[in-house]
Design a protein around this motif. Structure first.
Motif, PDB file in Angstrom:
ATOM      1  N   MET A 292       0.773   4.353   0.291  1.00  0.00           N
ATOM      2  CA  MET A 292       0.718   5.450   1.260  1.00  0.00           C
ATOM      3  C   MET A 292       1.364   5.046   2.594  1.00  0.00           C
ATOM      4  O   MET A 292       1.491   5.868   3.500  1.00  0.00           O
ATOM      5  CB  MET A 292      -0.728   5.894   1.495  1.00  0.00           C
TER       6      MET A 292
ATOM      7  N   VAL B 267      -2.349  -2.016  -9.019  1.00  0.00           N
ATOM      8  CA  VAL B 267      -3.772  -1.681  -9.135  1.00  0.00           C
ATOM      9  C   VAL B 267      -3.862  -0.283  -9.726  1.00  0.00           C
ATOM     10  O   VAL B 267      -3.158   0.632  -9.285  1.00  0.00           O
ATOM     11  CB  VAL B 267      -4.478  -1.715  -7.762  1.00  0.00           C
TER      12      VAL B 267
ATOM     13  N   LEU C  51      -2.986   5.917 -15.487  1.00  0.00           N
ATOM     14  CA  LEU C  51      -2.013   5.176 -14.665  1.00  0.00           C
ATOM     15  C   LEU C  51      -1.689   3.827 -15.307  1.00  0.00           C
ATOM     16  O   LEU C  51      -0.546   3.372 -15.267  1.00  0.00           O
ATOM     17  CB  LEU C  51      -2.534   4.999 -13.227  1.00  0.00           C
TER      18      LEU C  51
ATOM     19  N   ARG D  71       0.945   4.450 -17.889  1.00  0.00           N
ATOM     20  CA  ARG D  71       2.250   4.710 -17.244  1.00  0.00           C
ATOM     21  C   ARG D  71       2.865   3.420 -16.715  1.00  0.00           C
ATOM     22  O   ARG D  71       4.062   3.195 -16.821  1.00  0.00           O
ATOM     23  CB  ARG D  71       2.078   5.706 -16.097  1.00  0.00           C
TER      24      ARG D  71
ATOM     25  N   MET E  55       0.882  -1.169   0.000  1.00  0.00           N
ATOM     26  CA  MET E  55       0.000   0.000   0.000  1.00  0.00           C
ATOM     27  C   MET E  55       0.921   1.221   0.000  1.00  0.00           C
ATOM     28  O   MET E  55       1.672   1.432   0.965  1.00  0.00           O
ATOM     29  CB  MET E  55      -0.885  -0.063   1.248  1.00  0.00           C
TER      30      MET E  55
ATOM     31  N   GLY F  15     -12.762  -0.464   0.595  1.00  0.00           N
ATOM     32  CA  GLY F  15     -11.506   0.219   0.842  1.00  0.00           C
ATOM     33  C   GLY F  15     -11.353   1.467  -0.011  1.00  0.00           C
ATOM     34  O   GLY F  15     -12.339   2.060  -0.467  1.00  0.00           O
ATOM     35  N   HIS F  16     -10.110   1.832  -0.237  1.00  0.00           N
ATOM     36  CA  HIS F  16      -9.773   3.062  -0.974  1.00  0.00           C
ATOM     37  C   HIS F  16     -10.113   2.890  -2.453  1.00  0.00           C
ATOM     38  O   HIS F  16      -9.666   1.916  -3.064  1.00  0.00           O
ATOM     39  CB  HIS F  16      -8.277   3.322  -0.774  1.00  0.00           C
TER      40      HIS F  16
ATOM     41  N   ALA G  98      -3.065   2.376  -4.094  1.00  0.00           N
ATOM     42  CA  ALA G  98      -3.097   3.708  -3.504  1.00  0.00           C
ATOM     43  C   ALA G  98      -1.902   4.576  -3.905  1.00  0.00           C
ATOM     44  O   ALA G  98      -1.423   5.384  -3.118  1.00  0.00           O
ATOM     45  CB  ALA G  98      -3.217   3.613  -1.990  1.00  0.00           C
ATOM     46  N   GLY G  99      -1.417   4.415  -5.138  1.00  0.00           N
ATOM     47  CA  GLY G  99      -0.327   5.258  -5.615  1.00  0.00           C
ATOM     48  C   GLY G  99       0.368   4.650  -6.813  1.00  0.00           C
ATOM     49  O   GLY G  99      -0.077   3.628  -7.335  1.00  0.00           O
ATOM     50  N   SER G 100       1.465   5.304  -7.230  1.00  0.00           N
ATOM     51  CA  SER G 100       2.243   4.790  -8.355  1.00  0.00           C
ATOM     52  C   SER G 100       3.536   4.146  -7.853  1.00  0.00           C
ATOM     53  O   SER G 100       4.315   4.782  -7.144  1.00  0.00           O
ATOM     54  CB  SER G 100       2.602   5.926  -9.319  1.00  0.00           C
TER      55      SER G 100
ATOM     56  N   GLU H 125      -9.344  -1.516 -10.966  1.00  0.00           N
ATOM     57  CA  GLU H 125     -10.254  -1.628  -9.815  1.00  0.00           C
ATOM     58  C   GLU H 125     -11.332  -0.556  -9.868  1.00  0.00           C
ATOM     59  O   GLU H 125     -11.047   0.637  -9.810  1.00  0.00           O
ATOM     60  CB  GLU H 125      -9.449  -1.499  -8.516  1.00  0.00           C
TER      61      GLU H 125
HETATM   62  O1  TUI Z   1      -5.444   0.576  -2.324  1.00  0.00           O
HETATM   63  C1  TUI Z   1      -6.549   0.150  -2.530  1.00  0.00           C
HETATM   64  N1  TUI Z   1      -7.458  -0.054  -1.542  1.00  0.00           N
HETATM   65  C2  TUI Z   1      -7.212   0.135  -0.213  1.00  0.00           C
HETATM   66  S1  TUI Z   1      -5.764   0.636   0.484  1.00  0.00           S
HETATM   67  C3  TUI Z   1      -6.440   0.570   2.006  1.00  0.00           C
HETATM   68  S2  TUI Z   1      -5.551   0.971   3.453  1.00  0.00           S
HETATM   69  C4  TUI Z   1      -5.732   2.650   3.630  1.00  0.00           C
HETATM   70  N2  TUI Z   1      -5.143   3.159   4.667  1.00  0.00           N
HETATM   71  C5  TUI Z   1      -5.210   4.474   4.907  1.00  0.00           C
HETATM   72  C6  TUI Z   1      -5.890   5.329   4.073  1.00  0.00           C
HETATM   73  C7  TUI Z   1      -6.495   4.822   2.988  1.00  0.00           C
HETATM   74  C8  TUI Z   1      -6.431   3.442   2.750  1.00  0.00           C
HETATM   75  C9  TUI Z   1      -7.721   0.174   1.923  1.00  0.00           C
HETATM   76  N3  TUI Z   1      -8.130  -0.060   0.697  1.00  0.00           N
HETATM   77  N4  TUI Z   1      -6.972  -0.163  -3.775  1.00  0.00           N
HETATM   78  C10 TUI Z   1      -6.133   0.050  -4.907  1.00  0.00           C
HETATM   79  C11 TUI Z   1      -6.354   1.390  -5.467  1.00  0.00           C
HETATM   80  N5  TUI Z   1      -5.406   2.167  -5.865  1.00  0.00           N
HETATM   81  N6  TUI Z   1      -7.551   1.986  -5.614  1.00  0.00           N
HETATM   82  C12 TUI Z   1      -7.295   3.207  -6.169  1.00  0.00           C
HETATM   83  C13 TUI Z   1      -5.939   3.302  -6.319  1.00  0.00           C
HETATM   84  C14 TUI Z   1      -5.172   4.381  -6.845  1.00  0.00           C
HETATM   85  C15 TUI Z   1      -5.632   5.682  -6.757  1.00  0.00           C
HETATM   86  C16 TUI Z   1      -4.859   6.711  -7.253  1.00  0.00           C
HETATM   87  C17 TUI Z   1      -3.925   4.118  -7.410  1.00  0.00           C
HETATM   88  C18 TUI Z   1      -3.161   5.160  -7.894  1.00  0.00           C
HETATM   89  C19 TUI Z   1      -3.632   6.439  -7.819  1.00  0.00           C
HETATM   90  O2  TUI Z   1      -2.897   7.496  -8.306  1.00  0.00           O
HETATM   91  C20 TUI Z   1      -1.521   7.329  -8.516  1.00  0.00           C
HETATM   92  C21 TUI Z   1      -0.993   8.345  -9.452  1.00  0.00           C
HETATM   93  O3  TUI Z   1       0.216   8.608  -9.365  1.00  0.00           O
HETATM   94  O4  TUI Z   1      -1.762   8.827 -10.281  1.00  0.00           O
END
Ligand code: TUI
Length: 323
Positions: free
Chosen positions: A73, A116, A122, A125, A71, A143-144, A96-98, A137
């Motif tokens: 973050m 993901v 993304l 990239r 994850m 989740g996020h 949750a990121g790149s 996803e």
């Molecule tokens: O990551 C998840 N789902 C999650 S992580 C989580 S734990 C958490 N802890 C604290 C705060 C928030 C969550 C619970 N669920 N799914 C994968 C996912 N990735 N969904 C969306 C994204 C995503 C969003 C933006 C990936 C990349 C992104 O931007 C990156 C970029 O550089 O553009």
């Protein structure tokens, strides 16, 4: 069912187990891998030491491939990225990121990398950086989440990249697995459906809450500050939502509100102040059973339906019977 995903990882079924932080441990991941899918260890914000022990335990429980989810973050992301290399895990998924900064070193170590993504930008990239596949996803997930839903996101990602795409979000049945393949996916990731299986060590209150849920029982909090999270409705989620709307809290305050809330749900089973992250399909999860039963059930139902022609499908739909 062979796809580029089963070939890439040497697994039997194109089913990944969702990387649920605080929940997806060696017990669940090894059970899914032993059933022929891909089990995934998810630490969320856990330290590299904690995850090293989980990796060792998973290795003791299965000879099959499994993945480590990072994850991004997490304050420990750098250490976890190195841990994957040191421990020689077969595959890494990220959320949750790149993960661009880590891709070259993972690839040099021979690790399959499957980020993901929540958008075509993304996905593109990630393909350029050398990802082996992506998981698209949709916002039905727990989740996020991102902005797009599975039905619209998956085909657009499929059109954007050449590497294989897995679909995630809204998949808990063989029909939904079949639908994902029709959208162009070569595999699926399933989270919520695995919450209630015997090998999932999440608190019993969490399992009961999923089993009791109906379609309208999930809610998204955190949309305003930019970190939307889907989970089951409870006191915590309702209060978070109304506070956001009233005060338009800034991101830092919202993070603070969420700190520890998933742990309180998954480990303590605190029904009031925990964050019971779950996807929109919670309303169709009514059974417990084993991880292997879930994997086999999904595959059998999808294979049945994919062998029908349109006439058989429509005739069956009229009957409203289960497959
Ligand atoms: O990551 C998840 N789902 C999650 S992580 C989580 S734990 C958490 N802890 C604290 C705060 C928030 C969550 C619970 N669920 N799914 C994968 C996912 N990735 N969904 C969306 C994204 C995503 C969003 C933006 C990936 C990349 C992104 O931007 C990156 C970029 O550089 O553009």
């Amino acid at each position: 069912m062979r796809t580029r995903i089963t070939e890439l990882l040497g697994i039997e079924h194109p089913i990944f187990q969702g990387a649920m932080a605080w929940i997806a441990d060696a017990s669940l991941a090894s059970a899914v891998s032993n059933a022929g899918g891909l089990g995934i260890l998810a630490g969320g914000s856990a330290s590299a030491d904690v995850m090293a022990r989980q990796i060792d335990e998973a290795k003791a429980r299965t000879d099959k491939p499994f993945a480590l989810n990072i994850m991004l973050m997490s304050p420990h992301a750098d250490d976890l990225a190195q841990l994957a290399i040191d421990k020689g895990v077969q595959a890494v998924t990220t959320g949750a990121g790149s993960p661009a900064a880590y891709m070259a070193s993972w690839r040099d170590a021979g690790i399959k990398v499957i980020p993901v993504v929540a958008s075509t930008a993304l996905a593109r990239r990630m393909e350029k950086c050398g990802a082996d596949a992506v998981i698209a996803e949709g916002g039905e997930s727990g989740g996020h989440i991102g902005e797009l839903n599975t039905m619209a996101l998956v085909p657009q990602v499929v059109q954007t990249v050449r590497i294989p795409v897995l679909a995630a979000g809204g998949i808990a049945s063989g029909r939904q697995l079949a639908a994902a393949l029709l959208l162009g996916a070569e595999g699926v990731q399933v989270g919520t459906r695995f919450l209630t299986v015997d090998e999932c060590t999440v608190h019993e209150n969490y399992k009961r809450k999923v089993l009791k849920a109906k379609d309208s029982d999930t809610i998204v909090t955190g949309r305003i500050a930019g970190h939307p999270v889907r989970g089951l409705k409870n006191k915590f989620a309702r209060e978070a939502r109304s506070a956001e709307l009233k005060e338009a809290l800034d991101g830092a305050e919202q993070e603070l509100r969420h700190a520890g809330s998933l742990r309180r749900a998954a480990i303590d089973g605190d029904l009031e102040t925990g964050s019971f992250m779950a996807g929109e399909v919670a309303g169709m999860v009514h059974e417990r059973g084993s991880a292997a039963e879930v994997v086999q059930g999904l595959m059998a139902e999808a294979e049945t339906i994919l062998n029908w022609d349109a006439e058989q499908l429509l005739a069956h739909n009229e009957t409203r019977k289960n497959l």
